[in-house]
Design a protein around this motif. Structure first.
Motif, PDB file in Angstrom:
ATOM      1  N   PHE A  93       0.821  -1.211   0.000  1.00  0.00           N
ATOM      2  CA  PHE A  93       0.000   0.000   0.000  1.00  0.00           C
ATOM      3  C   PHE A  93       0.855   1.262   0.000  1.00  0.00           C
ATOM      4  N   ARG A  94       2.103   1.120   0.441  1.00  0.00           N
ATOM      5  CA  ARG A  94       3.007   2.272   0.358  1.00  0.00           C
ATOM      6  C   ARG A  94       3.299   2.618  -1.089  1.00  0.00           C
ATOM      7  N   LYS A  95       3.279   1.562  -1.931  1.00  0.00           N
ATOM      8  CA  LYS A  95       3.637   1.779  -3.335  1.00  0.00           C
ATOM      9  C   LYS A  95       2.444   2.210  -4.186  1.00  0.00           C
ATOM     10  N   GLN A 330      17.163  -3.414   7.799  1.00  0.00           N
ATOM     11  CA  GLN A 330      17.087  -2.427   6.709  1.00  0.00           C
ATOM     12  C   GLN A 330      15.756  -2.590   5.987  1.00  0.00           C
ATOM     13  N   TYR A 331      15.065  -1.473   5.679  1.00  0.00           N
ATOM     14  CA  TYR A 331      13.809  -1.569   4.929  1.00  0.00           C
ATOM     15  C   TYR A 331      14.098  -2.099   3.529  1.00  0.00           C
ATOM     16  N   PRO A 332      13.109  -2.826   2.941  1.00  0.00           N
ATOM     17  CA  PRO A 332      13.346  -3.386   1.601  1.00  0.00           C
ATOM     18  C   PRO A 332      13.796  -2.310   0.601  1.00  0.00           C
ATOM     19  N   ASP A 333      13.206  -1.095   0.720  1.00  0.00           N
ATOM     20  CA  ASP A 333      13.618  -0.053  -0.241  1.00  0.00           C
ATOM     21  C   ASP A 333      14.555   0.985   0.395  1.00  0.00           C
ATOM     22  N   GLY A 334      15.113   0.653   1.560  1.00  0.00           N
ATOM     23  CA  GLY A 334      16.031   1.601   2.212  1.00  0.00           C
ATOM     24  C   GLY A 334      17.454   1.396   1.708  1.00  0.00           C
ATOM     25  N   GLY A 356      13.819   8.450  22.068  1.00  0.00           N
ATOM     26  CA  GLY A 356      14.829   8.811  21.065  1.00  0.00           C
ATOM     27  C   GLY A 356      14.307   9.956  20.217  1.00  0.00           C
ATOM     28  N   GLN A 357      15.257  10.598  19.534  1.00  0.00           N
ATOM     29  CA  GLN A 357      14.889  11.711  18.653  1.00  0.00           C
ATOM     30  C   GLN A 357      13.897  11.242  17.581  1.00  0.00           C
ATOM     31  N   THR A 358      13.244  12.211  16.953  1.00  0.00           N
ATOM     32  CA  THR A 358      12.367  11.804  15.858  1.00  0.00           C
ATOM     33  C   THR A 358      13.220  11.210  14.712  1.00  0.00           C
ATOM     34  N   GLY A 359      12.694  10.153  14.123  1.00  0.00           N
ATOM     35  CA  GLY A 359      13.428   9.465  13.046  1.00  0.00           C
ATOM     36  C   GLY A 359      14.506   8.515  13.551  1.00  0.00           C
ATOM     37  N   SER A 360      14.511   8.234  14.868  1.00  0.00           N
ATOM     38  CA  SER A 360      15.588   7.388  15.395  1.00  0.00           C
ATOM     39  C   SER A 360      15.264   5.899  15.277  1.00  0.00           C
ATOM     40  N   GLY A 361      14.062   5.542  14.827  1.00  0.00           N
ATOM     41  CA  GLY A 361      13.762   4.122  14.570  1.00  0.00           C
ATOM     42  C   GLY A 361      12.804   3.486  15.564  1.00  0.00           C
ATOM     43  N   LYS A 362      12.109   4.297  16.375  1.00  0.00           N
ATOM     44  CA  LYS A 362      11.225   3.738  17.413  1.00  0.00           C
ATOM     45  C   LYS A 362      10.051   2.970  16.786  1.00  0.00           C
ATOM     46  N   THR A 363       9.363   3.618  15.827  1.00  0.00           N
ATOM     47  CA  THR A 363       8.214   2.960  15.182  1.00  0.00           C
ATOM     48  C   THR A 363       8.684   1.736  14.398  1.00  0.00           C
ATOM     49  N   THR A 364       9.819   1.875  13.722  1.00  0.00           N
ATOM     50  CA  THR A 364      10.368   0.749  12.967  1.00  0.00           C
ATOM     51  C   THR A 364      10.525  -0.449  13.888  1.00  0.00           C
ATOM     52  N   LEU A 365      11.084  -0.209  15.074  1.00  0.00           N
ATOM     53  CA  LEU A 365      11.340  -1.315  16.007  1.00  0.00           C
ATOM     54  C   LEU A 365      10.046  -2.044  16.390  1.00  0.00           C
ATOM     55  N   ILE A 372       4.819  -6.153  10.611  1.00  0.00           N
ATOM     56  CA  ILE A 372       4.330  -5.203   9.595  1.00  0.00           C
ATOM     57  C   ILE A 372       5.420  -5.138   8.525  1.00  0.00           C
ATOM     58  N   PHE A 373       6.666  -5.142   8.999  1.00  0.00           N
ATOM     59  CA  PHE A 373       7.814  -5.369   8.121  1.00  0.00           C
ATOM     60  C   PHE A 373       8.537  -6.584   8.684  1.00  0.00           C
ATOM     61  N   ASP A 374       9.142  -7.371   7.801  1.00  0.00           N
ATOM     62  CA  ASP A 374       9.741  -8.614   8.275  1.00  0.00           C
ATOM     63  C   ASP A 374      11.179  -8.409   8.744  1.00  0.00           C
ATOM     64  N   PRO A 403      -1.383   3.180  16.904  1.00  0.00           N
ATOM     65  CA  PRO A 403      -0.412   3.930  16.099  1.00  0.00           C
ATOM     66  C   PRO A 403      -0.377   5.411  16.480  1.00  0.00           C
ATOM     67  N   GLN A 404       0.628   6.100  15.925  1.00  0.00           N
ATOM     68  CA  GLN A 404       0.829   7.510  16.262  1.00  0.00           C
ATOM     69  C   GLN A 404      -0.411   8.358  15.993  1.00  0.00           C
ATOM     70  N   ASP A 405      -1.067   8.110  14.833  1.00  0.00           N
ATOM     71  CA  ASP A 405      -2.169   9.000  14.473  1.00  0.00           C
ATOM     72  C   ASP A 405      -3.531   8.443  14.876  1.00  0.00           C
ATOM     73  N   ALA A 515       7.566   7.183  23.665  1.00  0.00           N
ATOM     74  CA  ALA A 515       7.146   8.528  24.090  1.00  0.00           C
ATOM     75  C   ALA A 515       8.262   9.537  23.899  1.00  0.00           C
ATOM     76  N   HIS A 516       7.831  10.755  23.622  1.00  0.00           N
ATOM     77  CA  HIS A 516       8.804  11.852  23.609  1.00  0.00           C
ATOM     78  C   HIS A 516       8.902  12.451  24.999  1.00  0.00           C
ATOM     79  N   ARG A 517       7.735  12.452  25.717  1.00  0.00           N
ATOM     80  CA  ARG A 517       7.743  12.979  27.095  1.00  0.00           C
ATOM     81  C   ARG A 517       8.191  11.862  28.020  1.00  0.00           C
TER      82      ARG A 517
HETATM   83  N1  ATP Z   1       8.566   2.009   5.161  1.00  0.00           N
HETATM   84  C1  ATP Z   1       9.767   2.590   5.200  1.00  0.00           C
HETATM   85  N2  ATP Z   1      10.651   2.393   4.205  1.00  0.00           N
HETATM   86  C2  ATP Z   1      11.871   2.970   4.230  1.00  0.00           C
HETATM   87  N3  ATP Z   1      12.313   3.746   5.243  1.00  0.00           N
HETATM   88  C3  ATP Z   1      11.482   3.980   6.253  1.00  0.00           C
HETATM   89  C4  ATP Z   1      10.166   3.423   6.298  1.00  0.00           C
HETATM   90  N4  ATP Z   1       9.564   3.820   7.445  1.00  0.00           N
HETATM   91  C5  ATP Z   1      10.467   4.599   8.098  1.00  0.00           C
HETATM   92  N5  ATP Z   1      11.622   4.685   7.387  1.00  0.00           N
HETATM   93  C6  ATP Z   1      12.844   5.396   7.797  1.00  0.00           C
HETATM   94  O1  ATP Z   1      13.337   4.769   8.962  1.00  0.00           O
HETATM   95  C7  ATP Z   1      13.853   5.746   9.860  1.00  0.00           C
HETATM   96  C8  ATP Z   1      13.207   5.591  11.239  1.00  0.00           C
HETATM   97  O2  ATP Z   1      11.819   5.970  11.138  1.00  0.00           O
HETATM   98  P1  ATP Z   1      10.791   5.733  12.339  1.00  0.00           P
HETATM   99  O3  ATP Z   1       9.451   6.102  11.855  1.00  0.00           O
HETATM  100  O4  ATP Z   1      11.005   4.359  12.863  1.00  0.00           O
HETATM  101  O5  ATP Z   1      11.318   6.783  13.408  1.00  0.00           O
HETATM  102  P2  ATP Z   1      10.644   7.242  14.789  1.00  0.00           P
HETATM  103  O6  ATP Z   1      11.733   7.212  15.792  1.00  0.00           O
HETATM  104  O7  ATP Z   1       9.445   6.431  15.080  1.00  0.00           O
HETATM  105  O8  ATP Z   1      10.259   8.735  14.433  1.00  0.00           O
HETATM  106  P3  ATP Z   1       9.112   9.668  15.091  1.00  0.00           P
HETATM  107  O9  ATP Z   1       9.462   9.917  16.509  1.00  0.00           O
HETATM  108  O10 ATP Z   1       9.173  10.906  14.264  1.00  0.00           O
HETATM  109  O11 ATP Z   1       7.838   8.906  14.899  1.00  0.00           O
HETATM  110  C9  ATP Z   1      13.599   7.108   9.237  1.00  0.00           C
HETATM  111  O12 ATP Z   1      14.809   7.507   8.612  1.00  0.00           O
HETATM  112  C10 ATP Z   1      12.537   6.838   8.179  1.00  0.00           C
HETATM  113  O13 ATP Z   1      12.698   7.670   7.071  1.00  0.00           O
END
Ligand code: ATP
Length: 567
Positions: A93-95, A330-334, A356-365, A372-374, A403-405, A515-517
């Motif tokens: 669905f991302r594509k 690593q994401y399939p398209d990363g 962690g900072q935004t974009g640090s990988g929390k949601t990915t983890l 959701i991703f393998d 989820p966040q939203d 959490a950020h807080r």
């Molecule tokens: N589906 C995806 N494919 C490729 N890269 C992704 C995908 N989802 C997230 N990323 C990348 O992975 C990195 C971590 O993103 P992630 O959403 O896990 O961060 P986060 O810590 O949850 O950020 P935030 O606090 O802003 O929600 C970011 O560089 C993001 O661009």
């Protein structure tokens, strides 16, 4: 079965209707010979009326049956399509854009339905009418006259070969532009608040107008191709008519055929022109439908990329022990690892905080837990099993994820909360709402839990939406609860009450809070700190403060902020 009935009904209708020119021919001959009596006039008129009634009945049955078949096909195809989409992974669905998917579900399915109902109906109608008219022409009039008159008709297959690919191509381009327009509309409706708040209505309208222009332009190209194609077919019919008049007139004058046969022949030709035009329409419909069918078969052929392995481990229940032994992900398209050196473990009943900072990988983890991703094999474990070895359904059933939203559906609040537990009763819904600290606010709404919220919960505040989504997760009551930064829009006091509810009811279950807080994770059994995808610190709140690293800095900064806010 439907088609056999409609096929037979249409055949009967056409066999009946081709009797009328022969009847008029005979009438003309009787008239010409001066043998017409009032009784004969009455008899011929009655036959004509009976022919008309017989045709209407059988044709009506045929129409209804093909229509019914088309609608059933449409329903089954849409259901199949939607069920298929539900099996596909999120990366699919991302594509794909929503507009594109909706376009397939609406327009492509409709094009195929039209070809099936109207198309098959018109085609069988036209073929029967054509065959029976030609048969009657050969049989009752003149073989020579018929053979000469139908020559122009033989050009029709050539036109079809020439126009077919062009109409298909024009249809594909028109559908693509429709997809983009639907996408843009969806995007604009979703962002309506932002557009209004920034007074960008005219920008939105201009963008939309641009996409509507493209749709119109491409549809006109298609209409032009179709019109040209369709008008050539009656042209050929008219040339046939011209030949028939010229040669048929000559045959009558030279007494080679009777006047009645000539009259019947011209009526048959008039009958034949209509099905020829219909065949043109049908061919165009089929061209369009075949382009749509191709798109649909590609869609239905898409395979989910995250599935159960062969003979997966089936657990009766999942406790909720979690372990990450992950050198990298690593994401399939990363192009670089989104996570690195993530090693930690928590037992069931414990709470894990992730900061962690935004974009640090929390949601990915956390997305790796429900797959959701393998993750790579041997890197993420639940109850000691690699998540890739567990049955996907068991694994996902064991996880509540907010989820966040905090997405809400266009349904009432009660239905939104009970989304993950279909037959939940009101008492359970209310209890979940209490735990998520939204109960009092819902009770204050006029329709309480029956209050309908618009798409994405437009009538609720950000914090209310988040808490409704949290209540949904509480109601599911799974052994693992993941809250992905979903307390960001609630105030400190409410956050404290929700965290207290968590401690109260989730004593034997595993909770992960992103959490950020830091106040939201302060009491967690384990806190991990991510920095650019790397796990850099882990421990309890006190241990991390003592380490004097990133966490301690974040804590100091937030303390300062809250003191400033207090003053
Ligand atoms: N589906 C995806 N494919 C490729 N890269 C992704 C995908 N989802 C997230 N990323 C990348 O992975 C990195 C971590 O993103 P992630 O959403 O896990 O961060 P986060 O810590 O949850 O950020 P935030 O606090 O802003 O929600 C970011 O560089 C993001 O661009």
């Amino acid at each position: 079965m439907y088609y056999v009935i409609s096929f037979l009904a249409i055949m009967a209708a056409e066999i009946i209707t081709v009797q009328s020119p022969a009847l008029v021919g005979r009438f003309t001959d009787v008239l010409n010979k001066g043998k017409l009596t009032f009784g004969l006039v009455e008899r011929y008129s009655l036959w004509l009326v009976l022919i008309a009634i017989g045709f209407s009945i059988f044709f009506g049955i045929g129409q209804f049956r093909t229509g019914q078949m088309g609608r059933q096909f449409e329903y089954l195809l849409r259901r199949h399509l939607f069920t298929h989409w539900e099996t596909l992974s999120t990366s699919y669905f991302r594509k794909r854009s929503i507009g594109d998917l909706l376009n397939h579900a609406m327009n492509d399915v409709q094009a195929v339905r039209q070809a099936i109902s109207q198309g098959l109906n018109q085609l069988s109608n036209a073929i029967f009418l054509l065959c029976s008219s030609l048969f009657m022409m050969f049989h009752t009039v003149s073989i020579k006259l018929t053979a000469v008159s139908i020559i122009p008709i033989l050009f029709i297959p050539l036109f079809v070969v020439w126009f077919g690919p062009r109409v298909r191509n024009a249809s594909r381009r028109a559908q693509e532009s429709l997809s983009s327009m639907t996408d843009l509309a969806e995007e604009n409706f979703s962002a309506i608040r932002l557009i209004k708040a920034t007074a960008n209505e005219s920008v939105a309208v201009n963008r939309f107008e641009g996409s509507v222009d493209t749709v119109v332009e491409r549809q006109l190209i298609m209409a032009r191709q179709t019109a040209l194609f369709q008008s050539l077919i009656p042209l050929m019919g008219s040339i046939s008519f011209f030949i028939a008049l010229l040669y048929g007139g000559y045959l009558v004058v030279t007494h080679q055929i009777l006047l009645g046969a000539f009259v019947a022949f011209t009526m048959y030709l008039a009958l034949v022109i209509n099905p020829l035009q219909q065949i043109g329409n049908v061919i165009n419909n089929f061209q369009r439908a075949s382009a749509s069918l191709l798109r649909l078969s590609i869609l239905l052929g898409e395979q989910p990329d995250i599935t159960d392995k062969r003979n997966p481990v089936e657990l009766e229940s999942i406790r909720g022990d979690i372990e990450f032994r992950m050198p990298a992900f690593q994401y399939p398209d990363g192009d670089h690892p989104a996570l690195a050196d993530v090693f930690f473990a928590i037992s069931h009943g414990q709470t894990l905080g992730i900061v962690g900072q935004t974009g640090s990988g929390k949601t990915t983890l956390v997305n790796l837990l429900p797959r959701i991703f393998d993750p790579l094999p041997g890197t993420v474990f639940v109850d000691g099993y690699d998540v890739r070895d567990l049955r996907l359904e068991d694994l996902r059933n064991a996880i509540s994820y907010v989820p966040q939203d905090g997405f809400l559906f266009s349904a009432n609040i009660g239905e939104n909360i009970s989304f993950s537990k279909e037959n939940a009763n009101l008492a359970e819904i209310e209890q979940a709402a209490r735990l998520a600290c939204i109960y009092e606010e819902v009770q204050a709404f006029p329709a309480k839990f029956d209050t309908v919220i618009g798409e994405r919960g437009i009538a609720l505040s950000g914090g209310q939406k988040q808490r409704t989504a949290i209540a949904r997760a509480f109601l599911k009551d799974a052994p693992i609860l993941i809250l992905d930064d979903c307390l960001s829009a609630v105030d400190m006091n409410t956050e404290k009450r929700i965290v207290n509810s968590l401690n109260e009811v989730r004593s034997n279950r595993t909770t992960i809070i992103i959490a950020h807080r830091l106040s939201a994770v302060r009491h967690a059994d384990l806190i991990i700190v991510l920095d650019e995808g790397r796990l850099v610190e882990k421990g309890t709140h006190d241990e991390l403060i003592a380490q004097n690293g990133i966490y301690a800095d974040m804590f100091a900064l937030q303390q300062q902020d809250s003191e400033v806010a207090m003053n």
